[in-house]
Design a protein around this motif. Structure first.
Motif, mmCIF file in Angstrom:
data_model
loop_
_atom_site.group_PDB
_atom_site.id
_atom_site.type_symbol
_atom_site.label_atom_id
_atom_site.label_comp_id
_atom_site.label_asym_id
_atom_site.label_seq_id
_atom_site.Cartn_x
_atom_site.Cartn_y
_atom_site.Cartn_z
ATOM 1 N N LYS A 101 0.863 -1.183 0.000
ATOM 2 C CA LYS A 101 0.000 0.000 0.000
ATOM 3 C C LYS A 101 0.896 1.228 0.000
ATOM 4 N N VAL A 102 0.530 2.227 -0.807
ATOM 5 C CA VAL A 102 1.323 3.451 -0.907
ATOM 6 C C VAL A 102 0.399 4.656 -0.734
ATOM 7 N N ASP A 103 0.852 5.613 0.071
ATOM 8 C CA ASP A 103 0.168 6.899 0.206
ATOM 9 C C ASP A 103 1.241 7.979 0.239
ATOM 10 N N GLY A 104 1.429 8.634 -0.896
ATOM 11 C CA GLY A 104 2.438 9.687 -0.968
ATOM 12 C C GLY A 104 3.826 9.130 -0.737
ATOM 13 N N LYS A 105 4.481 9.604 0.309
ATOM 14 C CA LYS A 105 5.866 9.211 0.612
ATOM 15 C C LYS A 105 5.955 8.031 1.576
ATOM 16 N N LEU A 106 4.809 7.448 1.958
ATOM 17 C CA LEU A 106 4.770 6.327 2.892
ATOM 18 C C LEU A 106 4.290 5.075 2.175
ATOM 19 N N ALA A 107 4.969 3.961 2.427
ATOM 20 C CA ALA A 107 4.529 2.675 1.891
ATOM 21 C C ALA A 107 4.585 1.631 2.997
ATOM 22 N N SER A 108 3.672 0.690 2.890
ATOM 23 C CA SER A 108 3.625 -0.437 3.807
ATOM 24 C C SER A 108 3.586 -1.705 2.973
ATOM 25 N N ALA A 109 4.387 -2.690 3.346
ATOM 26 C CA ALA A 109 4.417 -3.954 2.614
ATOM 27 C C ALA A 109 4.322 -5.114 3.596
ATOM 28 N N TRP A 110 3.516 -6.088 3.243
ATOM 29 C CA TRP A 110 3.286 -7.293 4.038
ATOM 30 C C TRP A 110 3.766 -8.455 3.185
ATOM 31 N N THR A 111 4.757 -9.210 3.663
ATOM 32 C CA THR A 111 5.335 -10.287 2.857
ATOM 33 C C THR A 111 5.475 -11.570 3.673
ATOM 34 N N PRO A 112 4.607 -12.544 3.464
ATOM 35 C CA PRO A 112 4.820 -13.855 4.085
ATOM 36 C C PRO A 112 6.120 -14.453 3.543
ATOM 37 N N TYR A 113 6.828 -15.215 4.366
ATOM 38 C CA TYR A 113 8.124 -15.741 3.930
ATOM 39 C C TYR A 113 8.420 -17.102 4.549
ATOM 40 N N GLU A 114 9.392 -17.764 3.953
ATOM 41 C CA GLU A 114 10.031 -18.947 4.513
ATOM 42 C C GLU A 114 11.529 -18.682 4.497
ATOM 43 N N PHE A 115 12.199 -18.978 5.595
ATOM 44 C CA PHE A 115 13.638 -18.714 5.700
ATOM 45 C C PHE A 115 14.400 -20.029 5.757
ATOM 46 N N TYR A 116 15.440 -20.102 4.928
ATOM 47 C CA TYR A 116 16.291 -21.287 4.846
ATOM 48 C C TYR A 116 17.732 -20.892 5.135
ATOM 49 N N VAL A 117 18.437 -21.753 5.839
ATOM 50 C CA VAL A 117 19.873 -21.624 6.017
ATOM 51 C C VAL A 117 20.460 -22.663 5.085
ATOM 52 N N GLY A 118 20.987 -22.179 3.967
ATOM 53 C CA GLY A 118 21.369 -23.095 2.896
ATOM 54 C C GLY A 118 20.105 -23.725 2.333
ATOM 55 N N GLU A 119 20.031 -25.030 2.347
ATOM 56 C CA GLU A 119 18.840 -25.752 1.866
ATOM 57 C C GLU A 119 17.922 -26.162 3.015
ATOM 58 N N GLU A 120 18.343 -25.906 4.259
ATOM 59 C CA GLU A 120 17.582 -26.368 5.420
ATOM 60 C C GLU A 120 16.581 -25.311 5.895
ATOM 61 N N PHE A 121 15.306 -25.740 6.006
ATOM 62 C CA PHE A 121 14.257 -24.853 6.504
ATOM 63 C C PHE A 121 14.576 -24.435 7.936
ATOM 64 N N SER A 122 14.473 -23.146 8.214
ATOM 65 C CA SER A 122 14.704 -22.623 9.558
ATOM 66 C C SER A 122 13.392 -22.200 10.207
ATOM 67 N N HIS A 123 12.652 -21.298 9.542
ATOM 68 C CA HIS A 123 11.400 -20.798 10.090
ATOM 69 C C HIS A 123 10.618 -20.060 9.006
ATOM 70 N N CYS A 124 9.412 -19.668 9.355
ATOM 71 C CA CYS A 124 8.573 -18.894 8.446
ATOM 72 C C CYS A 124 7.879 -17.806 9.252
ATOM 73 N N GLY A 125 7.135 -16.962 8.567
ATOM 74 C CA GLY A 125 6.400 -15.894 9.236
ATOM 75 C C GLY A 125 5.988 -14.833 8.234
ATOM 76 N N VAL A 126 5.869 -13.634 8.730
ATOM 77 C CA VAL A 126 5.491 -12.486 7.906
ATOM 78 C C VAL A 126 6.406 -11.320 8.249
ATOM 79 N N ASN A 127 6.843 -10.604 7.212
ATOM 80 C CA ASN A 127 7.549 -9.337 7.396
ATOM 81 C C ASN A 127 6.539 -8.211 7.205
ATOM 82 N N SER A 128 6.609 -7.205 8.039
ATOM 83 C CA SER A 128 5.827 -5.991 7.851
ATOM 84 C C SER A 128 6.824 -4.841 7.708
#
Length: 154
Positions: A101-128
């Motif tokens: 979402k963007v309003d003028g000079k401010l933006a907000s982004a919501w990104t679900p993710y999965e985090f891997y260390v190399g090929e190994e799954f570490s954790h998941c969640g959401v970035n705001s």
């Protein structure tokens, strides 16, 4: 009749221009976020640093075993140091979409993710992400994330 037609054309033109400007800004916000994760996987702390304001706030929502929840503050300079020390390809955060979402000079982004260390799954969640449009482009000034090992968004 002409006045009514002219008014309708002006309104439609304004809506089209606003939508195009919004789309362009949304693309630029996404490109900033993409550069962050490109820098992480390449272990390029300079590229990562270029996406942040120097005084950015980094936080994580932490769930404790007793059921309580807290907000843990991170440190941008430590984050950049960790990226610099990592082997290329080791820090791999895979995003599962963007809601921007963007309003003028401010933006907000919501990104679900999965985090891997190399090929190994570490954790998941959401970035705001919260971003500010500066003379140098969009910069992240606040990021907060969640972390868990199950119930990942696909």
């Amino acid at each position: 009749m002409r006045l009514l037609l002219l008014s309708a054309l002006l309104i439609l033109s304004g809506l089209f221009h606003s939508t195009n400007a919004q789309s362009s800004e949304t693309v630029e916000v996404q490109q900033t976020i993409d550069r962050l994760f490109e820098g992480m996987i390449k272990s390029d702390s300079s590229l990562v640093a270029s996406t942040f304001k120097s005084d950015a706030i980094m936080q994580t929502i932490r769930n404790h075993q007793d059921g309580s929840v807290s907000v843990v503050n991170g440190d941008l300079s430590q984050f950049l140091s960790d990226i610099h020390r990592a082997e290329p390809g080791v820090l791999n955060e895979k995003l599962n979409g963007y809601e921007i979402k963007v309003d003028g000079k401010l933006a907000s982004a919501w990104t679900p993710y999965e985090f891997y260390v190399g090929e190994e799954f570490s954790h998941c969640g959401v970035n705001s992400f919260q971003l500010l449009k500066t003379s140098e482009g969009w910069k992240i000034f606040h990021i907060v994330d969640t972390r868990r090992r199950d119930n990942c968004v696909e």
